[in-house]
Design a protein around this motif. Sequence first.
Motif, mmCIF file in Angstrom:
data_model
loop_
_atom_site.group_PDB
_atom_site.id
_atom_site.type_symbol
_atom_site.label_atom_id
_atom_site.label_comp_id
_atom_site.label_asym_id
_atom_site.label_seq_id
_atom_site.Cartn_x
_atom_site.Cartn_y
_atom_site.Cartn_z
ATOM 1 N N SER A 23 0.808 -1.218 0.000
ATOM 2 C CA SER A 23 0.000 0.000 0.000
ATOM 3 C C SER A 23 0.839 1.265 0.000
ATOM 4 O O SER A 23 0.347 2.343 -0.338
ATOM 5 N N VAL A 36 -6.609 4.623 -2.144
ATOM 6 C CA VAL A 36 -7.646 3.852 -1.466
ATOM 7 C C VAL A 36 -8.402 4.730 -0.466
ATOM 8 O O VAL A 36 -9.646 4.702 -0.408
ATOM 9 N N ALA A 99 -9.638 -3.476 0.448
ATOM 10 C CA ALA A 99 -8.243 -3.906 0.413
ATOM 11 C C ALA A 99 -7.326 -2.714 0.170
ATOM 12 O O ALA A 99 -7.652 -1.802 -0.598
ATOM 13 N N ASP A 101 -4.571 -2.681 -1.404
ATOM 14 C CA ASP A 101 -3.790 -2.775 -2.646
ATOM 15 C C ASP A 101 -4.665 -2.692 -3.890
ATOM 16 O O ASP A 101 -4.254 -3.093 -4.972
ATOM 17 N N THR A 102 -5.863 -2.153 -3.745
ATOM 18 C CA THR A 102 -6.843 -2.142 -4.838
ATOM 19 C C THR A 102 -7.315 -0.703 -5.057
ATOM 20 O O THR A 102 -8.290 -0.258 -4.457
ATOM 21 N N GLN A 139 -15.415 -10.863 -4.250
ATOM 22 C CA GLN A 139 -14.245 -10.099 -3.810
ATOM 23 C C GLN A 139 -14.248 -10.097 -2.279
ATOM 24 O O GLN A 139 -14.821 -9.213 -1.649
ATOM 25 N N PHE A 186 -11.765 -4.139 -9.309
ATOM 26 C CA PHE A 186 -11.123 -4.818 -8.184
ATOM 27 C C PHE A 186 -9.722 -5.329 -8.527
ATOM 28 O O PHE A 186 -9.185 -6.206 -7.852
ATOM 29 N N ASN A 188 -6.061 -5.692 -8.268
ATOM 30 C CA ASN A 188 -5.202 -5.415 -7.118
ATOM 31 C C ASN A 188 -3.734 -5.630 -7.477
ATOM 32 O O ASN A 188 -3.401 -6.400 -8.375
ATOM 33 N N ASN A 190 -0.397 -7.085 -6.799
ATOM 34 C CA ASN A 190 0.277 -8.175 -6.086
ATOM 35 C C ASN A 190 1.744 -8.305 -6.461
ATOM 36 O O ASN A 190 2.538 -8.813 -5.672
#
Length: 206
Positions: A23, A36, A99, A101-102, A139, A186, A188, A190
């Motif tokens: 993040s 976010v 989340a 990271d999204t 999700q 959604f 993300n 990774n």
Amino acid sequence: MMDILGVILAGGLATRMGGGDKSLLQLGGRSILSHVIDRIEPQVAGLALNANGDATRFDRFGLPVISDSIDGFAGPLAGVLSGLDWAAARGASHVVSVAADTPFFPADLVPQLRLAAELKGVEVALAASPHPKKGVLRQPTFGLWPVALRDDLRAALNDGVRKVVIWTEKHNASEAVFPVFRIDPFFNVNTPEDLEKAAAMMGGNT
């Protein structure tokens, strides 16, 4: 009447990114977490960050940082539980989780989750999106969770439940399905390759 707080789930290990906090990676000149926060903050009455380890690394965001109360990185449900405990202390009725990271999730996430729960007459709702091979893909880190079920969730975690779907199916969770237009909302981050893709999406004025 729902009084909804938000919790950003940032308690993962980020193993595919080589460890550390996904993040805090830069996207479009700002951290992913900043994006976010900008998306979820207008949709909730208050906001906290679920993260483990040294909380001071998030000081610049000005959010309360709550750690997992279940040991051993028990997954997103542990973060949800921490959010529910935090919300209970503030007299809120529900938490919506997202989340960390999204960065492109829907700006109407909370009202659509509320609507999905109300239409089915339940209190738990998960976000979902169409998938070309799987039909509708849930999700599990994006959900509406009632504070009233926090002790039930705590017991499930202590019994070893880790998968969101197992616990949510027990409570007949509904789904709010969000369409996919140009990109998956959604998506993300990774891997380093995902970060490059996200930067390209942002360059396209996502």
